[in-house]
Design an enzyme around this catalytic site. Structure first.
Site, short mmCIF file in Angstrom:
data_model
loop_
_atom_site.label_atom_id
_atom_site.label_comp_id
_atom_site.label_asym_id
_atom_site.label_seq_id
_atom_site.Cartn_x
_atom_site.Cartn_y
_atom_site.Cartn_z
N LYS A 153 0.85 -1.20 0.00
CA LYS A 153 0.00 0.00 0.00
C LYS A 153 0.88 1.24 0.00
O LYS A 153 1.49 1.60 1.00
CB LYS A 153 -0.93 0.05 1.22
CG LYS A 153 -2.04 1.07 0.94
CD LYS A 153 -2.69 1.67 2.16
CE LYS A 153 -1.94 2.78 2.78
NZ LYS A 153 -1.83 4.01 1.97
N GLY A 212 6.83 4.79 8.47
CA GLY A 212 6.03 6.01 8.62
C GLY A 212 6.25 6.58 10.00
O GLY A 212 7.28 6.32 10.65
N SER A 213 5.25 7.32 10.48
CA SER A 213 5.40 8.01 11.76
C SER A 213 5.33 7.01 12.92
O SER A 213 4.69 5.96 12.81
CB SER A 213 4.29 9.05 11.90
OG SER A 213 3.04 8.41 11.83
N THR A 214 5.95 7.37 14.03
CA THR A 214 5.91 6.53 15.23
C THR A 214 4.47 6.36 15.71
O THR A 214 4.06 5.29 16.13
CB THR A 214 6.82 7.14 16.31
OG1 THR A 214 8.17 7.02 15.84
CG2 THR A 214 6.70 6.42 17.64
N GLU A 215 3.70 7.45 15.60
CA GLU A 215 2.29 7.41 16.03
C GLU A 215 1.52 6.32 15.26
O GLU A 215 0.85 5.49 15.86
CB GLU A 215 1.73 8.80 15.69
CG GLU A 215 0.41 9.14 16.22
CD GLU A 215 -0.05 10.44 15.54
OE1 GLU A 215 0.74 11.15 14.90
OE2 GLU A 215 -1.25 10.71 15.66
N GLY A 259 2.87 3.89 13.53
CA GLY A 259 3.54 2.61 13.79
C GLY A 259 2.92 1.90 14.99
O GLY A 259 2.73 0.68 14.99
N GLU A 276 9.76 0.89 10.67
CA GLU A 276 10.84 1.89 10.49
C GLU A 276 10.16 3.23 10.70
O GLU A 276 9.34 3.66 9.88
CB GLU A 276 11.44 1.72 9.09
CG GLU A 276 12.85 2.26 8.98
CD GLU A 276 12.86 3.63 8.39
OE1 GLU A 276 12.81 4.61 9.18
OE2 GLU A 276 12.90 3.75 7.15
N CYS A 309 13.32 10.47 7.70
CA CYS A 309 13.19 10.04 9.10
C CYS A 309 14.53 10.18 9.82
O CYS A 309 14.56 10.31 11.04
CB CYS A 309 12.66 8.62 9.18
SG CYS A 309 13.41 7.54 7.98
N GLU A 347 9.55 15.23 16.17
CA GLU A 347 9.97 15.16 14.77
C GLU A 347 9.16 16.17 13.96
O GLU A 347 7.93 16.11 13.93
CB GLU A 347 9.72 13.75 14.23
CG GLU A 347 10.20 13.59 12.81
CD GLU A 347 10.06 12.17 12.30
OE1 GLU A 347 9.00 11.55 12.52
OE2 GLU A 347 11.01 11.69 11.66
P1 ADP Z 1 2.92 10.74 7.68
O1 ADP Z 1 2.36 11.08 9.04
O2 ADP Z 1 4.33 11.12 7.56
O3 ADP Z 1 2.03 11.09 6.53
P2 ADP Z 1 2.03 8.15 8.15
O4 ADP Z 1 2.74 7.38 9.18
O5 ADP Z 1 0.71 8.77 8.46
O6 ADP Z 1 3.04 9.20 7.65
O7 ADP Z 1 1.81 7.30 6.83
C1 ADP Z 1 2.68 6.31 6.35
C2 ADP Z 1 1.85 5.25 5.70
O8 ADP Z 1 0.97 4.70 6.67
C3 ADP Z 1 0.96 5.71 4.56
O9 ADP Z 1 0.92 4.71 3.55
C4 ADP Z 1 -0.40 5.85 5.22
O10 ADP Z 1 -1.48 5.70 4.33
C5 ADP Z 1 -0.36 4.70 6.19
N1 ADP Z 1 -1.27 4.82 7.34
C6 ADP Z 1 -1.74 5.94 7.93
N2 ADP Z 1 -2.57 5.62 8.95
C7 ADP Z 1 -2.62 4.28 9.03
C8 ADP Z 1 -3.27 3.34 9.88
N3 ADP Z 1 -4.07 3.73 10.87
N4 ADP Z 1 -3.07 2.01 9.66
C9 ADP Z 1 -2.25 1.60 8.68
N5 ADP Z 1 -1.61 2.42 7.84
C10 ADP Z 1 -1.79 3.75 8.00
#
Ligand code: ADP
Length: 502
Positions: A199, A252-255, A257, A274, A308, A405
């Protein structure tokens, strides 16, 4: 469709690619989302829509996981020889190289990054990653293990381990290096014989879709790589929670993750993450100051700070603090900010309106709390998601701009006293992704490298990546390592086989 001014600069093949409907890839076929819905991906330098893309959700994820499961259990991917699998991955790398210009333009249009960077870094690094991983297919080995078994005296055993693919893998990737993050994830999954549902980030789906076309052309069998475009809260969450997915790999973000980790708990799927960083970049007074200044500027401003591992906390030894801050600020002022498709641009826009608000919000919060912007500090222009490269001083360790961050071109410069003082400051963060050290004293550098809690330490360089070098985080920067030999562990299970032979 791409806007007219941008269109005139684009490669003919890119225009053709953009003119085709952007669908989901399931079982080797391009299909619409079950819901029929689409969403727009935007050009961040103009804020105009580029194309409509299929909006996959739980239903599409279900179909994609089913296809990946069939391809894993019954398809030719697992039964073909390791050498054949390696050749298919290598062929994909060759095709990507032939499409370098297309990939670079798509990446720039969708993400905003300078075309020169996409051509020189994003695409070649992705190609190289697939070649490196193609080489691993034939080298994924177990071991023979002598065993003693005290309760069967005299018995003889032949025991060995097998490394087997973990199964169906969900891969959720971000928007900062869309193609390269797809390569980091797909390379090891394909090399180990897993099947995948990928995705891409909703902001930047285009290069993954071209990659999907080329994977089919390279002979990677139907169902091995499925691609579901869509939003994180729907498609991403459905993948992370899916009961028939064996492993989820997330960048992606720690949140987010942490959300992925919680969603994965339902069927205890394997998880690798990561995540974010707030990396310290440490300049000692015995460094080559000119090189350190340029290195520190590039550590934060490369990819507009949307890395990151960005060197976002710049620690400078007291006696050279003013000189280094002045140097980095001068570098910041020289950066040509503009649309990514302009070959002269050195820094493009941030990826989205959301990121623009986030980064501007952090700058405002720092300034309100008493930090001073030596240069930058606000949005650049009014159209497109541009911000000024920014150097903040007069911060304190509790400020949000020092702790959190920002994911933008904003560095906080902080003085330090000596090698002892720097260890606690540098490690004063929940993150542990990367760190930089600038000094001519090699023993000091390596002693500090050992004390820093970070997955990567760069000495007298920064942002040096290679397919062979593992990358990943300590603490809340993640679980597991991308790239190198280490990543193969994330995509394989170990099976112990024990035979009584006497
Ligand atoms: P950023 O905050 O830098 O945009 P995210 O961590 O939100 O990065 O996004 C990284 C990836 O995680 C994207 O592909 C996004 O669609 C996906 N994503 C965002 N929210 C969720 C979630 N609740 N569950 C799974 N994947 C998610």
């Amino acid at each position: 469709m791409a806007t007219t001014s941008v269109q005139s600069q684009l490669n003919q093949q890119v225009l053709q690619f953009l003119s085709k409907p952007k669908k989901i890839l399931i079982d080797g076929k391009w299909v619409d989302a079950v819901s029929g819905k689409t969403f727009a991906t935007l050009d961040p330098s103009t804020e105009e829509p580029l194309v409509q893309v299929a909006e996959g959700d739980k239903q599409d994820v279900d179909l994609a996981v089913k296809a990946a499961r069939r391809a894993f259990e019954n398809g030719p991917w697992r039964t073909m020889t390791a050498s054949e699998r390696g050749r298919a991955i290598w062929k994909l790398a060759d095709l990507m190289e032939q499409h370098l210009e297309q990939f670079a333009e798509l990446e720039t249009l969708d993400n905003g990054k300078p075309i020169s960077v996409a051509r020189a870094a994003d695409v070649p690094l992705a190609v190289d990653l697939f070649r490196y991983m193609a080489g691993w297919t034939t080298k994924i080995e177990g071991a023979t293990i002598p065993i003693s078994v005290p309760y069967t005296p005299g018995a003889k055993y032949l025991s060995y381990t097998l490394r087997e693919p973990v199964g169906v893998v969900a891969q959720i990737i971000p928007w900062n290096f869309p193609l390269l993050m797809a390569a980091w994830k797909l390379g090891p999954a394909l090399a180990t014989g897993c099947t995948v549902v990928l995705k891409p980030a909703e902001q930047t789906p285009l290069s993954s879709l071209l990659l999907g076309e080329l994977a089919l052309e390279a002979g990677i069998p139907a169902g091995v790589l499925n691609i579901v475009t869509g939003f994180g809260e729907t498609a991403g969450a459905a993948l992370a929670a899916h009961p028939d997915v064996d492993k989820v790999a997330f960048t992606g973000s720690t949140e987010v993750g942490k959300l992925v980790l919680q969603a994965a708990a339902g069927n205890l799927k394997k998880v690798s993450l990561e995540l974010g960083g707030k990396s310290p970049n440490v300049v000692f007074s015995d460094a080559d100051i000119d090189t350190a200044v340029k290195g520190a500027a590039s550590a934060i401003f490369f990819n507009h700070g949307q890395c990151c591992c960005a060197g976002s906390r710049l620690y400078v030894e007291n006696n050279i603090f003013d000189q280094v801050v002045e140097g980095v600020s001068q570098q910041a002022k020289k950066i040509r900010v503009g649309a990514g498709m302009d070959p002269k641009t050195q820094m493009g826009p941030l990826v989205s309106h959301e990121q623009l608000q986030r980064v501007c919000g952090y700058m405002e919060s720092g300034l309100t709390e008493g930090a001073k912007a030596v240069t930058g500090g606000k949005r650049a222009g009014t159209k497109g998601y541009f911000v000024e490269p920014t150097v903040l001083v007069n911060t304190n360790p509790k400020m949000k701009v020092v702790q959190e961050e920002i994911f933008g071109p904003v560095v906080t410069a902080i003085p330090f006293k000596d090698a002892e003082d720097i260890v606690s400051s540098a490690n004063d963060t929940v993150y542990g992704l990367a760190a930089g050290i600038w000094t001519k004293d090699i023993s000091k550098a390596h002693q500090l490298a050992a004390q820093l809690k970070a997955g990567t330490v760069w000495i007298n360089c920064y942002n040096i990546f290679d397919a062979a070098l593992p990358f990943g985080g300590y603490k809340q920067s993640g679980w597991g390592r991308e790239m190198g030999k280490d990543v193969l562990e994330l995509y394989t299970e170990v099976k112990a086989v024990c035979t009584r032979i006497g």
